[in-house]
Design an enzyme around this catalytic site. Structure first.
Site, PDB file in Angstrom:
ATOM      1  N   SER A 148       0.832  -1.195   0.000  1.00  0.00           N
ATOM      2  CA  SER A 148       0.000   0.000   0.000  1.00  0.00           C
ATOM      3  C   SER A 148       0.875   1.257   0.000  1.00  0.00           C
ATOM      4  O   SER A 148       1.630   1.476  -0.946  1.00  0.00           O
ATOM      5  CB  SER A 148      -0.957  -0.041   1.201  1.00  0.00           C
ATOM      6  OG  SER A 148      -1.957   0.944   1.088  1.00  0.00           O
ATOM      7  N   ASP A 225     -10.330  -5.406  -3.008  1.00  0.00           N
ATOM      8  CA  ASP A 225      -9.659  -4.372  -2.215  1.00  0.00           C
ATOM      9  C   ASP A 225     -10.451  -3.072  -2.329  1.00  0.00           C
ATOM     10  O   ASP A 225     -10.599  -2.512  -3.419  1.00  0.00           O
ATOM     11  CB  ASP A 225      -8.237  -4.202  -2.775  1.00  0.00           C
ATOM     12  CG  ASP A 225      -7.388  -3.198  -2.028  1.00  0.00           C
ATOM     13  OD1 ASP A 225      -7.949  -2.246  -1.450  1.00  0.00           O
ATOM     14  OD2 ASP A 225      -6.157  -3.347  -2.049  1.00  0.00           O
ATOM     15  N   HIS A 260      -7.388  -5.961   0.972  1.00  0.00           N
ATOM     16  CA  HIS A 260      -6.183  -5.145   1.119  1.00  0.00           C
ATOM     17  C   HIS A 260      -5.296  -5.570   2.296  1.00  0.00           C
ATOM     18  O   HIS A 260      -4.229  -4.995   2.494  1.00  0.00           O
ATOM     19  CB  HIS A 260      -6.603  -3.679   1.321  1.00  0.00           C
ATOM     20  CG  HIS A 260      -5.512  -2.674   1.125  1.00  0.00           C
ATOM     21  ND1 HIS A 260      -4.963  -2.391  -0.110  1.00  0.00           N
ATOM     22  CD2 HIS A 260      -4.858  -1.866   2.015  1.00  0.00           C
ATOM     23  CE1 HIS A 260      -4.036  -1.461   0.013  1.00  0.00           C
ATOM     24  NE2 HIS A 260      -3.942  -1.121   1.289  1.00  0.00           N
TER      25      HIS A 260
END
Length: 289
Positions: A148, A225, A260
């Site tokens: 991320s 996600d 995620h």
């Protein structure tokens, strides 16, 4: 020794450690985790850096991702820094999870008051590697990956420091932070409204002008996600920009149903560490160069 050992646990015949130290770059005390594989007891080993995402510390990946077993197999060290300066008590630092504490974005801030402490780019590319190589049994041979915000960090570190890393991969990276909804607000806070300053820390903007050694990049992305669905990550924009550069090859793998979090990361961690092990040592044995 410049490092203070905070914890040490035996793990797959190696050692999972957490250290603290006073950072000159960030002007505060910082913590980072390092897994030293069994071979590090008798010789120096290459090192893989993992950059974590928003709200994380050095703890998330070492407790949730299962990387130690794979690093032990390949005899490579795993270094996991924190995600921002800590304890600097800036006004507004803890107002939101998207900015300030836990959200350093791996850049060098230019705007007050952040410019005094928030120099995470220099910390992860210069100060921390120099400290690790001086104090721990690792070689100067290194690779980098992340998740991320940390995937964004890994990509820009590799693109802005040609030849410094043997390989780079990313899990669900923020690929175009100068324009995506959440990240662009953070970049403006740290860098101001200067478009060029923001693009200097945007992998999609950087990849076209990269002129270093051939770089093969793996990006893994879950289709479930929420940040991906909300256009906060934009890996396709990075792939399109990279296609124009003959020195860059990108493989974007989309995984149906994955979100995620660390269930996603742990599912594909072995693929990533295997790639880095092959780049750090052609036979994957962790032999010192």
């Amino acid at each position: 020794m410049a490092l203070k050992e905070e914890s040490c646990s035996k793990c797959f015949d190696g050692r999972q450690l957490v250290y603290s130290h006073d950072s000159e770059t960030l002007k505060c005390n910082m913590r980072f985790a390092v897994y030293l594989p069994p071979a590090a007891e008798s010789r120096k080993v290459p090192v893989l850096y993992y950059l974590s995402g928003l709200t994380c510390t050095e703890q998330n990946v070492i407790t949730k991702a299962g990387a130690q077993r794979i690093c032990a197999k390949h005899n490579i060290a795993l270094v996991c820094p924190d995600t921002s300066p800590r304890g600097v008590n800036l006004e507004g630092e803890d107002d939101t999870w998207q900015f300030g504490t836990g959200a350093g974005y791996y850049l060098n801030a230019t705007q007050e008051p952040w410019s005094k402490h928030y120099h995470m780019f220099d910390y992860v590319t210069k100060e921390l590697p120099a400290l690790v190589e001086k104090e721990l049994p690792v070689t100067a041979t290194k690779s980098i990956f992340g998740h991320s915000m940390g995937g964004h960090g890994a990509l820009i570190c590799a693109l802005k420091c040609p030849g410094q890393y043997a390989s780079v991969t990313a899990f669900a990276p923020i690929c175009n932070p100068s324009v995506t909804p959440v990240a662009s607000k953070a970049l403006k806070g740290y860098l101001g409204d200067d478009k060029a300053a923001m693009e200097a820390y945007d992998a999609t903007c950087l990849v076209g002008s990269y002129n270093g050694p051939m770089m093969d990049i793996l990006i893994d992305q879950g289709t479930n996600d929420g940040f991906y669905k909300d256009k906060d990550l934009e890996p396709e924009a990075f792939v399109r920009a990279a296609a124009a550069n003959p020195n860059i090859s990108v493989v974007l793998r989309k995984h149906e149903g994955y979100d995620h979090g660390y269930y996603f990361i742990s599912s594909f961690m072995e693929d990533h560490v295997d790639i880095h092990a092959a780049a750090l040592n052609e036979d994957g044995s962790g032999a010192a160069n």
